[in-house]
Design a protein around this motif. Structure first.
Motif, PDB file in Angstrom:
ATOM      1  N   GLN A 157      37.637  16.406 -18.102  1.00  0.00           N
ATOM      2  CA  GLN A 157      37.206  15.094 -17.609  1.00  0.00           C
ATOM      3  C   GLN A 157      36.369  15.286 -16.354  1.00  0.00           C
ATOM      4  OE1 GLN A 157      39.991  11.866 -16.033  1.00  0.00           O
ATOM      5  NE2 GLN A 157      39.387  10.995 -17.998  1.00  0.00           N
ATOM      6  N   CYS A 158      35.160  14.715 -16.361  1.00  0.00           N
ATOM      7  CA  CYS A 158      34.228  14.833 -15.251  1.00  0.00           C
ATOM      8  C   CYS A 158      34.049  13.466 -14.601  1.00  0.00           C
ATOM      9  CB  CYS A 158      32.879  15.361 -15.724  1.00  0.00           C
ATOM     10  SG  CYS A 158      32.956  17.028 -16.447  1.00  0.00           S
ATOM     11  N   GLU A 159      34.116  13.425 -13.276  1.00  0.00           N
ATOM     12  CA  GLU A 159      34.019  12.181 -12.516  1.00  0.00           C
ATOM     13  C   GLU A 159      32.769  12.195 -11.658  1.00  0.00           C
ATOM     14  OE1 GLU A 159      36.672   9.503  -9.357  1.00  0.00           O
ATOM     15  OE2 GLU A 159      37.490  11.328 -10.259  1.00  0.00           O
TER      16      GLU A 159
ATOM     17  N   CYS B 230      34.616  18.170 -12.284  1.00  0.00           N
ATOM     18  CA  CYS B 230      35.217  18.292 -13.611  1.00  0.00           C
ATOM     19  C   CYS B 230      36.578  18.967 -13.492  1.00  0.00           C
ATOM     20  CB  CYS B 230      34.304  19.093 -14.540  1.00  0.00           C
ATOM     21  SG  CYS B 230      32.697  18.297 -14.819  1.00  0.00           S
TER      22      CYS B 230
ATOM     23  N   LYS C  74      30.522   6.599 -14.771  1.00  0.00           N
ATOM     24  CA  LYS C  74      31.540   6.945 -13.786  1.00  0.00           C
ATOM     25  C   LYS C  74      32.407   8.120 -14.227  1.00  0.00           C
ATOM     26  CE  LYS C  74      30.126   3.693 -11.114  1.00  0.00           C
ATOM     27  NZ  LYS C  74      29.347   4.056  -9.903  1.00  0.00           N
ATOM     28  N   VAL C  75      32.777   8.157 -15.507  1.00  0.00           N
ATOM     29  CA  VAL C  75      33.686   9.199 -16.005  1.00  0.00           C
ATOM     30  C   VAL C  75      33.197   9.669 -17.369  1.00  0.00           C
ATOM     31  CG1 VAL C  75      36.044   9.770 -16.693  1.00  0.00           C
ATOM     32  CG2 VAL C  75      35.665   8.266 -14.750  1.00  0.00           C
TER      33      VAL C  75
ATOM     34  N   THR D  80      34.653  12.072 -20.607  1.00  0.00           N
ATOM     35  CA  THR D  80      35.754  12.816 -21.221  1.00  0.00           C
ATOM     36  C   THR D  80      35.184  13.624 -22.371  1.00  0.00           C
ATOM     37  OG1 THR D  80      37.362  11.106 -20.611  1.00  0.00           O
ATOM     38  CG2 THR D  80      38.005  12.673 -22.334  1.00  0.00           C
TER      39      THR D  80
ATOM     40  N   TRP E 143      28.997  16.015  -9.978  1.00  0.00           N
ATOM     41  CA  TRP E 143      30.180  15.791 -10.795  1.00  0.00           C
ATOM     42  C   TRP E 143      31.316  16.705 -10.355  1.00  0.00           C
ATOM     43  CZ3 TRP E 143      29.979  11.947 -14.481  1.00  0.00           C
ATOM     44  CH2 TRP E 143      28.715  11.489 -14.830  1.00  0.00           C
TER      45      TRP E 143
END
Length: 254
Positions: free
Chosen positions: A74-76, A89, A35-36, A38, A87
């Motif tokens: 941080q990429c979601e 970011c 999901k995430v 870092t 993604w």
């Protein structure tokens, strides 16, 4: 005695499960379950089949890789487009810059393209581009600054193209000065060795009257320009602050 042996075996099994089975270097996860992410500047990814890579790696952009270096990104996970995971970011950067093209790259657990990836193997390759404010406030950068900044693994003896240009220019100027000095010496020797020999006595020339024209005076017309000029001062602009910049991209498995 048998009970003690069984207890020791159980303890060893628990230690193996705790410190071995869940070692991130030997653990896989489905890409869609992440999901995430870092990611930190200067840190390397986990590796199993292929060599480790930096978690954050700049690969170009209109602003170049030396203009701004993000420290934490941080990429979601934004879901799949039917082909790969997409993604978003984010990082804090000056208003003059933004993310360009981005790509999250992870190591497939068994083979490239595997939907299960090695835990901790994901990194981000990104471009840094100028915003409109950045284009207005920053002069164009030279081509040699577009590439990624040098790493500790590179050799320190590599010469940039600008250094090579100055070396060639210096050699050319030195050779020009040498040829010029040789030409001056040759010309000086030829001048000193040249003498006029004549057995005819010198005869003074007969003077002739010299005609001197009278000056003719004409009125001078003075033209006065009715135009006015104005000079505008150069504007020096600066960045107005920082913000959280976002970039969107897909996923690649290596």
């Amino acid at each position: 005695m048998l009970a003690n042996l069984i207890s020791v075996i159980l303890v060893l099994v628990c230690v193996h499960v705790t410190f071995g089975a869940f070692n991130p270097a030997d653990y896989s996860i489905q890409m869609s379950k992440i999901k995430v992410l870092t990611l930190n500047h200067g840190k390397m990814t986990n590796s199993r089949r292929v060599p480790a890579v930096p978690q954050l790696k700049c690969v170009g952009g209109t602003a170049g890789c030396r203009a701004f270096i993000p420290q934490v990104v941080q990429c979601e996970n934004q879901g799949s487009d039917g082909i790969t995971i997409q993604w978003e970011c984010k990082t804090d950067m000056e208003n003059a810059y933004r993310f360009g093209k981005i790509m999250v790259i992870c190591e497939g657990y068994d083979y490239p393209g595997d939907q299960y990836v090695l835990v901790g193997s994901c990194g981000l390759e990104y471009n840094i581009d100028f915003t409109k404010e950045g284009i207005d406030n920053h002069p164009p950068i030279s081509i040699i600054d577009i590439g990624p900044p040098p790493t500790s693994q590179g050799t320190s003896t590599e010469l940039s193209s600008l250094t090579i240009f100055f070396i060639c220019l210096g050699v050319l100027l030195f050779l020009t000065a040498i040829f010029g000095l040789i030409a001056c010496i040759v010309c000086s020797e030829r001048s000193s060795s040249y003498h006029v020999h004549s057995d005819v006595p010198f005869v003074r020339p007969v003077p002739y009257p010299v005609f001197t024209p009278r000056p003719i005076y004409r009125p001078t017309t003075v033209y006065v320009s009715n135009y006015r000029t104005s000079t505008a001062g150069n504007r020096v602009a600066s960045s107005s602050g920082t913000r959280t910049a976002s970039g969107f991209g897909g996923t690649m498995s290596r």
